[in-house]
Design a protein around this motif. Structure first.
Motif, short mmCIF file in Angstrom:
data_model
loop_
_atom_site.label_atom_id
_atom_site.label_comp_id
_atom_site.label_asym_id
_atom_site.label_seq_id
_atom_site.Cartn_x
_atom_site.Cartn_y
_atom_site.Cartn_z
N ARG A 106 0.83 -1.21 0.00
CA ARG A 106 0.00 0.00 0.00
C ARG A 106 0.86 1.25 0.00
O ARG A 106 0.44 2.31 -0.48
N GLY A 107 2.06 1.15 0.56
CA GLY A 107 2.95 2.29 0.60
C GLY A 107 3.75 2.49 -0.68
O GLY A 107 4.45 3.50 -0.82
N ASP A 150 0.81 4.67 7.50
CA ASP A 150 -0.33 3.79 7.31
C ASP A 150 -0.71 3.21 8.67
O ASP A 150 -0.19 2.18 9.09
N PRO A 164 -1.30 6.05 1.82
CA PRO A 164 -2.27 6.72 2.69
C PRO A 164 -1.87 8.15 3.07
O PRO A 164 -2.67 9.07 2.98
#
Length: 347
Positions: free
Chosen positions: A101-102, A273, A241
């Motif tokens: 996700r990062g 995150d 995020p």
């Protein structure tokens, strides 16, 4: 009204545009009630100050923007005082999913619990299949589907193999097909001690921003001149995020004589995150090494991450990079798990 005069005539305003990127405390006129000004304070990163006004990003909520004429008081304040907390309990598989996700690929497609990722060839991480869990079909079919998917995009078929975490049958099949590439350590550490490492004078030189401008990318070595790759790189770098970019400019006169743009001495990137902060893209110009700038960049990013609620950090470093590993050892990082890539042979 005190806000009618220029900023220079307000003795309580002890910041200026050179402080963009630092943590500040400002007081502004937020509204008028019954003809009287209502003042509000905000503490956070001063992310911009131009003819349109100021923007400050606090620890939570959206950015606070206002006209310069409404600024009543302002000063630079110390980094957020992070409190110590134990590392969150996550498995290697969970941490790898957080890491994905990062560093989000431009194009992603599920294959059962696997994730196919492509980003015009920008980094293996964003152009490999994250093979965690069950692909939903027998392994030979899954690998064949992976080959087809990457071939359709003109990319080699790389598989990210996490240890521990990748299915045993997958690891055995990939070992049979070929050698491992780019073995990497995933290292974790508490944020609070990290945010206080290094020299205060060096930390004061670090500036934070929400975007990677030309100064930041000038030191980032992974972006090529190909338009498609540059576009993918910007999408990946800014994905996540809550993303922050750190930059240290040259105020020591190390740059080229006659150049009006201060050279960049060090950069870094952090993605927050939840309880985790991912550190990456930490680069120091060759002529500026051994001055504690990498440590300062990490410390300032860690303090900002802690301000947003993170308590732990992680990073990925190639197993053969002894210098970086030694640096991170000194910051308190320990190895959580490893991963490597395996390239599938073409059909």
């Amino acid at each position: 009204m005190v806000v009618d005069g220029p900023v220079q005539d307000r003795p309580e305003v002890r910041i200026d545009r050179s402080d963009v990127g630092r943590r500040v405390s400002v007081r502004r006129v937020a509204e008028f009630a019954d003809g009287r000004p209502v003042f509000r304070d905000v503490i956070g990163v001063l992310t911009s100050w131009d003819d349109r006004g100021l923007t400050v990003e606090p620890r939570s909520g959206g950015p606070v923007s206002f006209d310069e004429r409404l600024l009543v008081a302002g000063k630079v304040v110390p980094l957020f005082p992070a409190r110590r907390a134990p590392l969150p309990g996550v498995s290697p598989v969970e941490l790898q999913r957080i890491a994905a996700r990062g560093w989000p690929a431009v194009e992603q497609e599920p294959l059962g619990e696997w994730t196919l990722r492509a980003s015009a060839g920008f980094t293996r991480r964003a152009n490999s299949v994250q093979a965690l869990g069950d692909p939903g079909v027998p392994l030979p079919e899954a690998l064949a589907a992976v080959r087809r998917w990457y071939a359709a995009r003109g990319l080699p078929a790389w598989v990210e193999v996490v240890t521990p975490g990748a299915p045993e049958d997958l690891r055995a099949e990939l070992d049979r097909l070929g050698a491992a590439y780019a073995p990497t350590l995933v290292r974790v550490a508490e944020l609070a001690p990290l945010s206080r490492t290094g020299d205060k004078a060096a930390r004061d030189r670090v500036r934070l921003a929400r975007t990677a401008g030309p100064d930041w990318t000038s030191l980032y070595r992974r972006v090529t001149g190909e338009p498609a790759v540059e576009e993918a790189a910007r999408a990946v770098l800014h994905g996540g995020p809550s993303v922050w970019f750190a930059t240290v400019h040259d105020t020591w006169g190390c740059g080229t004589e006659g150049d009006d743009t201060p050279p960049v001495l060090a950069i870094g990137r952090c993605v927050i995150d939840g309880p985790w902060a991912c550190f990456g893209a930490v680069e120091v110009a060759p002529w500026a090494r051994r001055r504690g700038l990498a440590t300062a960049v990490m410390a300032v990013l860690a303090a900002r991450a802690a301000e947003e609620g993170a308590t732990a950090g992680y990073l990925q470093v190639e197993a053969e990079n002894d210098g970086a590993i030694a640096l991170y050892d000194g910051m308190g990082f320990e190895t959580s798990h490893t991963y490597h890539y395996a390239r599938l042979p073409e059909a």
